[in-house]
Design a protein around this motif. Structure first.
Motif, short mmCIF file in Angstrom:
data_model
loop_
_atom_site.label_atom_id
_atom_site.label_comp_id
_atom_site.label_asym_id
_atom_site.label_seq_id
_atom_site.Cartn_x
_atom_site.Cartn_y
_atom_site.Cartn_z
N LYS A 14 0.63 -1.43 -0.17
CA LYS A 14 -0.07 0.14 0.36
C LYS A 14 0.93 1.30 0.16
O LYS A 14 0.44 2.38 -0.81
CB LYS A 14 -0.99 -0.40 1.12
CG LYS A 14 -1.92 1.23 1.12
CD LYS A 14 -2.66 1.47 2.43
CE LYS A 14 -3.85 2.15 3.09
NZ LYS A 14 -4.60 1.83 3.71
N LYS A 15 2.10 1.34 0.40
CA LYS A 15 3.08 2.30 0.83
C LYS A 15 3.30 2.65 -0.36
O LYS A 15 3.52 3.71 -0.89
CB LYS A 15 3.93 2.35 1.77
CG LYS A 15 3.11 2.23 3.45
CD LYS A 15 4.55 1.88 3.97
CE LYS A 15 4.18 2.27 5.88
NZ LYS A 15 4.73 2.01 6.37
N LEU A 16 4.11 1.51 -1.68
CA LEU A 16 4.90 1.53 -2.56
C LEU A 16 3.50 2.54 -3.33
O LEU A 16 3.74 3.14 -3.92
CB LEU A 16 4.87 0.27 -3.40
CG LEU A 16 6.31 -0.15 -1.91
CD1 LEU A 16 6.53 -1.53 -2.80
CD2 LEU A 16 7.23 0.56 -2.51
N VAL A 17 2.29 1.92 -3.71
CA VAL A 17 1.07 2.45 -4.76
C VAL A 17 0.79 4.58 -4.32
O VAL A 17 0.89 5.13 -5.11
CB VAL A 17 -0.28 2.07 -3.83
CG1 VAL A 17 -1.10 2.74 -5.27
CG2 VAL A 17 0.25 0.41 -4.27
N HIS A 18 1.16 4.38 -2.81
CA HIS A 18 0.74 5.71 -2.22
C HIS A 18 1.52 6.64 -2.80
O HIS A 18 1.54 7.99 -3.39
CB HIS A 18 0.69 5.60 -1.10
CG HIS A 18 -1.08 5.40 -0.53
ND1 HIS A 18 -1.92 6.60 -1.05
CD2 HIS A 18 -1.68 4.42 0.24
CE1 HIS A 18 -2.92 6.12 -0.51
NE2 HIS A 18 -2.82 4.77 -0.16
N ALA A 19 2.87 6.02 -2.58
CA ALA A 19 4.35 6.40 -3.59
C ALA A 19 4.28 6.72 -5.14
O ALA A 19 4.79 8.19 -5.16
CB ALA A 19 5.33 6.32 -2.79
N VAL A 20 3.91 5.97 -5.42
CA VAL A 20 3.59 6.20 -7.00
C VAL A 20 2.86 7.36 -7.05
O VAL A 20 3.25 8.54 -8.12
CB VAL A 20 3.16 4.86 -7.77
CG1 VAL A 20 2.90 5.02 -9.16
CG2 VAL A 20 4.74 3.46 -7.48
N LEU A 21 1.97 7.51 -6.27
CA LEU A 21 0.56 8.23 -6.63
C LEU A 21 0.92 9.65 -6.40
O LEU A 21 0.95 10.50 -7.00
CB LEU A 21 -0.81 7.89 -5.61
CG LEU A 21 -1.22 6.84 -6.01
CD1 LEU A 21 -2.66 6.61 -5.65
CD2 LEU A 21 -2.39 7.00 -7.43
N ASP A 22 2.17 9.84 -5.14
CA ASP A 22 2.65 11.40 -4.69
C ASP A 22 3.45 11.30 -6.05
O ASP A 22 3.54 12.88 -6.10
CB ASP A 22 3.46 11.14 -3.86
CG ASP A 22 1.52 10.79 -2.16
OD1 ASP A 22 1.32 11.21 -2.42
OD2 ASP A 22 2.75 10.50 -1.34
N TYR A 23 4.67 10.88 -6.10
CA TYR A 23 5.13 11.11 -7.15
C TYR A 23 4.66 11.92 -8.52
O TYR A 23 4.66 12.92 -8.88
CB TYR A 23 6.34 9.57 -8.49
CG TYR A 23 7.02 9.96 -9.07
CD1 TYR A 23 8.57 11.05 -8.20
CD2 TYR A 23 7.34 9.61 -10.31
CE1 TYR A 23 8.96 11.47 -9.50
CE2 TYR A 23 7.76 10.14 -11.23
CZ TYR A 23 9.17 10.91 -10.74
OH TYR A 23 9.57 10.92 -11.80
N ALA A 24 3.51 11.07 -8.86
CA ALA A 24 2.82 11.49 -10.04
C ALA A 24 1.97 12.80 -10.24
O ALA A 24 2.03 13.33 -10.83
CB ALA A 24 1.65 10.21 -11.10
N ALA A 36 -6.43 -2.15 -4.85
CA ALA A 36 -7.45 -0.70 -6.09
C ALA A 36 -8.04 0.41 -5.82
O ALA A 36 -7.93 1.19 -5.63
CB ALA A 36 -6.81 -0.87 -7.00
N GLU A 37 -8.80 0.37 -5.37
CA GLU A 37 -10.41 0.21 -5.14
C GLU A 37 -10.42 1.66 -4.06
O GLU A 37 -10.28 2.74 -3.77
CB GLU A 37 -11.44 -0.51 -4.70
CG GLU A 37 -13.10 0.73 -4.64
CD GLU A 37 -13.85 -0.75 -4.71
OE1 GLU A 37 -14.83 0.31 -4.07
OE2 GLU A 37 -13.49 -1.62 -3.90
N HIS A 38 -8.88 1.18 -2.91
CA HIS A 38 -8.74 1.58 -1.85
C HIS A 38 -7.99 2.94 -1.78
O HIS A 38 -7.65 4.00 -1.71
CB HIS A 38 -8.60 1.19 -0.39
CG HIS A 38 -8.06 2.57 0.93
ND1 HIS A 38 -9.38 2.25 1.71
CD2 HIS A 38 -6.59 2.12 1.09
CE1 HIS A 38 -9.05 2.34 2.73
NE2 HIS A 38 -7.16 3.17 2.53
N THR A 39 -7.36 2.81 -3.13
CA THR A 39 -6.81 3.59 -3.34
C THR A 39 -6.57 4.96 -4.04
O THR A 39 -5.88 5.64 -5.25
CB THR A 39 -4.63 3.17 -3.55
OG1 THR A 39 -5.43 2.18 -4.82
CG2 THR A 39 -3.88 3.09 -2.27
#
Length: 293
Positions: free
Chosen positions: A15-25, A48-51
């Motif tokens: 989950k942290k990795l997915v959030h990190a990608v979104l923050d970078y984007a 996926a839905e939660h993020t």
């Protein structure tokens, strides 16, 4: 940006990795993040839905399936997006891009029930529009007008010379020019709207933002590194006010470039990139078909 795979020690790290990608984007002010999913695990759908990701429609493909392809895909729009939500259909032959773009614009790549009927529709429309092997703009416009008479189609082509001919040897150009001259004569006789004014990228953005769709002829040089003419469907808009993009549907998937259908569906293209992609041959002409319901 696309997540093509994640390796993590546990669900929390995932989950942290997915959030990190979104923050970078978000820092880069990108239009979206896509996510290829190669495994059918319920907890991945939940993550996926939660993020903030939403599932992409299940793709349709008539190829033999020998190339690896992710069965699932998601997209997270970082800014409001307006576009045609359709299942991606990968062209079954390397020359049928125009037919697939037109079928997608009219909802038939999703609406035709069986794959056999869809492939038949693809090949029949290509045969009706083609100038062997490519589909030139006027012939394509005539074929679309005949196939869907209730819809409006307008051709924008800022040259009166034969097009898509520089890709052939000199001895094979003249007869293609004769066929294109016949397409122009038929367009005049049937009243197909044809304008010689160049369609600017900002006009394409405005058209699709108002609900129209645009079939645009591009070269694959910018995208894949080889100069081959190719029809795409421009069907949506997204991005921020500072970095607007046009969303396209691309029926060609180049597996050797690590592409998948997740890349090719609702693909964001910047104005500058689309402008460079859609200047064809030595004359730098632009060919577009505007479809209005």
């Amino acid at each position: 940006m696309k997540i093509s795979g994640i390796l993590a020690r546990d669900a929390q790290t995932y989950k942290k990795l997915v959030h990190a990608v979104l923050d970078y984007a978000r820092e880069k002010d990108l239009a979206c993040v896509k996510w290829e999913s190669w495994t059918d695990e319920p907890w991945l759908d939940e993550l996926a839905e939660h993020t903030g990701f939403r599932p992409l429609p299940t793709p349709r493909c008539t190829t033999d399936g020998s190339a690896p392809s992710p069965p699932f895909g998601y997209v997270h729009w970082l800014h409001p997006a307006r576009y045609l939500r359709t299942a991606h259909y990968q062209q079954s032959e390397n020359f049928t891009c125009a037919a697939v773009a037109a079928l997608a614009a009219h909802g038939e790549t999703s609406g035709i029930e069986t794959m056999d009927r869809l492939r038949t529709a693809e090949l029949l429309l290509w045969r009706q529009a083609t100038n062997f092997m490519a589909c030139e703009p006027l012939g394509l416009g005539l074929a679309i007008a005949e196939r869907w008479p209730a819809s409006s189609v307008q051709v924008s082509l800022d040259t009166d010379k034969p097009v898509i001919v520089d890709y052939y040897p000199e001895v094979e150009r003249s007869w293609r020019g004769i066929l294109q001259a016949e397409s122009r004569r038929r367009a005049e006789a049937t009243g197909l709207p044809v304008t010689s004014t160049r369609m600017e990228i900002s006009q394409i953005h405005e058209a699709v933002n108002q609900g129209d769709q645009v079939l645009l002829l591009v070269s694959l040089q910018q995208m894949l590194g080889y100069d081959v003419p190719h029809w795409i469907l421009c069907h949506g808009t997204a991005g921020s006010a500072e970095h607007p993009v046009i969303l396209i549907e691309d029926s060609w998937v180049d597996v050797s470039s690590a592409e998948s259908w997740v890349d090719a569906t609702c693909l964001p293209i910047t104005f500058q990139e689309l402008d460079a992609m859609s200047c064809l041959e030595e004359d730098g002409y632009r060919a577009a078909l505007i479809l209005t319901e």
